[in-house]
Design a protein around this motif. Structure first.
Motif, PDB file in Angstrom:
ATOM      1  N   UNK A   1     -29.975  32.489 -22.973  1.00  0.00           N
ATOM      2  CA  UNK A   1     -29.501  33.002 -21.698  1.00  0.00           C
ATOM      3  C   UNK A   1     -29.036  31.857 -20.824  1.00  0.00           C
ATOM      4  N   UNK A   2     -28.401  30.874 -21.440  1.00  0.00           N
ATOM      5  CA  UNK A   2     -27.959  29.703 -20.689  1.00  0.00           C
ATOM      6  C   UNK A   2     -26.793  30.022 -19.762  1.00  0.00           C
ATOM      7  N   UNK A   3     -26.109  31.142 -20.028  1.00  0.00           N
ATOM      8  CA  UNK A   3     -25.000  31.548 -19.149  1.00  0.00           C
ATOM      9  C   UNK A   3     -25.298  32.878 -18.462  1.00  0.00           C
ATOM     10  N   UNK A   4     -26.579  33.231 -18.398  1.00  0.00           N
ATOM     11  CA  UNK A   4     -26.942  34.532 -17.843  1.00  0.00           C
ATOM     12  C   UNK A   4     -26.576  34.639 -16.368  1.00  0.00           C
ATOM     13  N   UNK A   5     -26.222  35.844 -15.959  1.00  0.00           N
ATOM     14  CA  UNK A   5     -25.902  36.096 -14.551  1.00  0.00           C
ATOM     15  C   UNK A   5     -27.162  36.333 -13.719  1.00  0.00           C
TER      16      UNK A   5
ATOM     17  N   UNK B   1     -39.832  26.070 -29.041  1.00  0.00           N
ATOM     18  CA  UNK B   1     -39.664  25.542 -27.689  1.00  0.00           C
ATOM     19  C   UNK B   1     -38.954  26.586 -26.838  1.00  0.00           C
ATOM     20  N   UNK B   2     -39.229  26.510 -25.552  1.00  0.00           N
ATOM     21  CA  UNK B   2     -38.587  27.384 -24.570  1.00  0.00           C
ATOM     22  C   UNK B   2     -38.155  26.538 -23.389  1.00  0.00           C
ATOM     23  N   UNK B   3     -36.892  26.647 -23.032  1.00  0.00           N
ATOM     24  CA  UNK B   3     -36.370  25.997 -21.837  1.00  0.00           C
ATOM     25  C   UNK B   3     -36.151  27.070 -20.788  1.00  0.00           C
TER      26      UNK B   3
ATOM     27  N   UNK C   1     -32.770  32.318 -13.835  1.00  0.00           N
ATOM     28  CA  UNK C   1     -32.501  30.950 -14.243  1.00  0.00           C
ATOM     29  C   UNK C   1     -32.049  30.902 -15.706  1.00  0.00           C
ATOM     30  N   UNK C   2     -31.214  29.907 -16.068  1.00  0.00           N
ATOM     31  CA  UNK C   2     -30.821  29.749 -17.473  1.00  0.00           C
ATOM     32  C   UNK C   2     -32.045  29.499 -18.352  1.00  0.00           C
ATOM     33  N   UNK C   3     -31.987  29.992 -19.585  1.00  0.00           N
ATOM     34  CA  UNK C   3     -33.123  29.814 -20.496  1.00  0.00           C
ATOM     35  C   UNK C   3     -32.617  29.763 -21.931  1.00  0.00           C
ATOM     36  N   UNK C   4     -33.475  29.235 -22.802  1.00  0.00           N
ATOM     37  CA  UNK C   4     -33.186  29.221 -24.242  1.00  0.00           C
ATOM     38  C   UNK C   4     -34.512  29.140 -24.976  1.00  0.00           C
ATOM     39  N   UNK C   5     -34.644  29.958 -26.021  1.00  0.00           N
ATOM     40  CA  UNK C   5     -35.868  29.944 -26.824  1.00  0.00           C
ATOM     41  C   UNK C   5     -35.509  29.828 -28.299  1.00  0.00           C
ATOM     42  N   UNK C   6     -36.300  29.018 -28.994  1.00  0.00           N
ATOM     43  CA  UNK C   6     -36.219  28.907 -30.452  1.00  0.00           C
ATOM     44  C   UNK C   6     -37.622  28.893 -31.011  1.00  0.00           C
TER      45      UNK C   6
END
Length: 652
Positions: free
Chosen positions: A526-530, A550-552, A533-538
């Motif tokens: 969701x780094x470009x989510x409207x 990891x989760x950003x 906050x932007x997020x990313x999970x792997x």
């Protein structure tokens, strides 16, 4: 540019007159002028002298365009210009229109404040145009002195209120007359019972060219043939429209594609009806009764077949089939396409095409497959050209160069903006060494065998149907509707392109549950989510246990386990000004680490099997609040209007 002054007007007009005279039924009542023209086999008048032309030009104050002057030297006027202009002006009757019809005012009323100079100039033609129609079926013919080319030719405009279309432009007077000659042929080509067949040297020549074009299409030379078919269609030749429509449909064109004269033939109906009714079904505003207009002349069996195909197309159950080895290729292609390998499916279809057998001489290519919900999305204009360029139906020719594949062999395409920029957040699960149909057993609730995949559909259709059937909504549950397929060699995927908002506090990765006896990867971006906050999970798991993750989110990285250097989150989140660039780099790293990819064309444009997973969030803990909404449909009211015990909340 055509040299209009070198055109042989006399030969052209003599041929026109003779064909008109021969087309008239015997015994038909005609006016004296028409009967004289029939016997003389001449629709024209005596030539205009140089003096008469000069006098006309002096009267009008303008030199006439070259093609009209050359015409007048052969015939000073013309009868039956097409089907709706009964008398065309010569030197005596041509005059400036000067808005005598009042049409300039009418056309100007339709101009809004944003109308440009070109639109206003077109509306003003009724004031400046030279009127050529003398007697007509409310059909206006005007030459426009301000729409002139470098040779001095004036464009000709025709308009009839009953056509419900803007004025039609003809490049010059010669092209106008050629179009009117074609109109004569087109109107005479479809005769009523009892009328003589409209046959002459022109029709026989056109029919021979249509037959040669048909064979040329089967040899793969469709680009040359389509010009011939289009010309023959303008003359109304019976086979030309149906043959040309088959080409147009495979090029992705659907407007005014009706397979005339072929779709109602029982031999061709099984192949041509599905694409016809699929286009009808795509426009839900159309009343189904309008379909019969394109089936006029069909017998009851063909009409029944059309409506049965319409029901199947709307229900998503239509399944194209073909006979012989080509049919076997169709089945192999469908199996590949339904799991996302649209490039492989297309190559399978094309490889089998030389073995295809037409249903009859006017069948140019397999067409029913474009209405198949799984196979239809394979078609693009480029692929349609490749199919049409492939020799088939027993004809020999040179095979075309294969079209490029539509799917990149990576994941990075997910970071590219889509039309409308709607794909700003998505999630997917990759599972190694299992088939796509096994994924519900790993990701859905139940004992592992109870979840059945839905029939292939678009993600949008699947979501709509899911919402229509859903009766309970909760603020804590996050059951994902996911499409499934193959993710390259040795991997299967489940993909959700419209996930719920990411809640880090309650998120539970499905990686561990999906990895029993194998390896699973979960990505949620969701780094470009409207929203938020932007997020990313792997997260990556093997044999039922998470290996690393990891989760950003909120500008911070939380990680666990031994993360490979290629996936180290510190490499990607040091500077997040370019979120799309970071997302692309992350997806490239994931694809490189696991040698997996996702099929772009199938996910974006195709139809895939879907299912609903178990929740991606944990259940609420003690003290945590949540809301659940349950919806009950009201039972049908009894005939007497009394309420029943299940009429909704008020009944309890």
């Amino acid at each position: 540019m055509t040299d209009t002054t070198a055109f042989d007007w006399r030969s052209f007009l003599l041929k026109w007159s003779g064909e008109w005279a021969d087309s008239l039924p015997d015994g038909e009542t005609r006016g004296e002028d028409d009967e004289t023209a029939r016997q003389a086999r001449w629709l024209g008048f005596p030539p205009a002298s140089t003096e008469r032309i000069a006098a006309m030009e002096e009267r009008l104050g303008r030199r006439m365009p070259p093609s009209y002057r050359e015409f007048l030297k052969v015939s000073d006027g013309w009868r039956h210009a097409g089907g709706f202009v009964w008398l065309l002006a010569g030197t005596e009757d041509a005059h400036w229109h000067n808005n005598e019809s009042g049409l300039a005012d009418m056309f100007e009323e339709y101009l809004d404040e944003d109308a440009g100079p070109e639109e206003r100039r077109e509306a003003d033609i009724w004031r400046r145009g030279l009127q050529l129609d003398v007697e007509s079926d409310i059909t206006h013919v005007l030459m426009d002195p301000e729409d002139a080319d470098e040779d001095g030719e004036w464009a000709v405009y025709t308009w009839a209120s009953w056509r419900a279309a803007p004025p039609e432009r003809h490049t010059n007077f010669l092209e106008f007359m050629r179009d009117m000659y074609r109109e004569l042929h087109s109107l005479r080509a479809h005769r009523s019972d009892g009328e003589p067949v409209f046959a002459n040297d022109t029709t026989r020549e056109l029919d021979a060219l249509v037959e040669e074009a048909r064979l040329e299409v089967l040899r793969g030379g469709w680009e040359r043939a389509v010009k011939t078919l289009d010309e023959a269609k303008e003359y109304g030749r019976p086979r030309a429209a149906g043959l040309g429509d088959q080409i147009r449909r495979l090029l992705g064109q659907t407007y005014m594609v009706y397979f005339d004269d072929l779709v109602t033939d029982p031999h061709y109906a099984p192949e041509l009806l599905p694409p016809l009714v699929a286009e009808h079904a795509a426009h839900s505003y159309r009343d189904d009764s309008t379909l019969t207009f394109h089936l006029r002349g069909a017998d009851d069996d063909v009409v029944s077949l059309a409506y049965a195909a319409l029901d199947q197309v709307r229900n998503g159950t239509y399944r194209y089939s073909a006979a012989g080895p080509f049919g076997e290729g169709v089945e192999r292609a469908r199996e590949l396409a339904r799991w996302g390998d649209t490039d492989g499916a297309w190559r399978t279809l094309i490889d089998a095409l030389p073995l295809w057998k037409p249903l009859g001489p006017d069948h140019l290519a397999p067409l029913g497959w474009v209405a198949d919900p799984v196979l239809g999305p394979l078609l693009t204009p480029e692929r349609g050209r490749e199919l049409l360029s492939t020799p088939r139906g027993g004809q020999a020719g040179e095979a075309p160069r294969p079209t490029a594949g539509l799917d990149p062999s990576d994941l990075a395409w997910l970071a590219a903006p889509d039309p409308g920029n709607n794909r700003t957040s998505y999630r997917f699960v990759l599972v190694e060494g299992v088939e796509p149909e096994e994924l519900p057993g790993r990701l859905a609730d139940g004992d592992g065998d109870g979840t059945v995949l839905n029939e292939p559909t678009t993600l949008w259709e699947a979501r709509r149907r899911s919402l229509d059937n859903q009766r309970e909504f909760s603020s804590y549950d996050d059951r994902a509707l996911m499409a499934v397929g193959r993710a390259g060699t040795g991997w299967s995927f489940a993909f959700d392109g419209d996930p719920a908002p990411f809640d880090q506090r309650r998120f539970v990765s499905p990686a561990a549950a999906a990895s029993a006896g194998t390896r699973a990867v979960v990505v949620w971006s969701g780094l470009r989510t409207w929203h938020g906050e932007p997020f990313f999970h792997l997260s990556v798991a093997r044999d039922g246990a998470e290996q690393y993750a990891f989760t950003y989110v909120d500008g911070e990285i939380r990680q666990s386990g031994e993360i490979p250097r290629a996936l180290d989150p510190s490499r990607f989140f040091s500077d997040l000004e370019d979120s799309a660039g970071a997302e692309r780099s992350l997806l490239e790293a994931v694809a490189g680490e696991f040698a997996a990819c996702l099929p772009r064309h199938a996910i974006v444009n195709g139809r895939l099997h879907t299912f609903t997973t178990r929740s991606w969030t944990r259940p609420p803990r003690d003290g945590e609040t949540y809301a659940v909404i349950r919806m009950h449909r009201a039972a049908a009211r009894p005939a007497d209007g009394e309420r029943t015990g299940e009429d909704g909340p008020g009944s309890r």
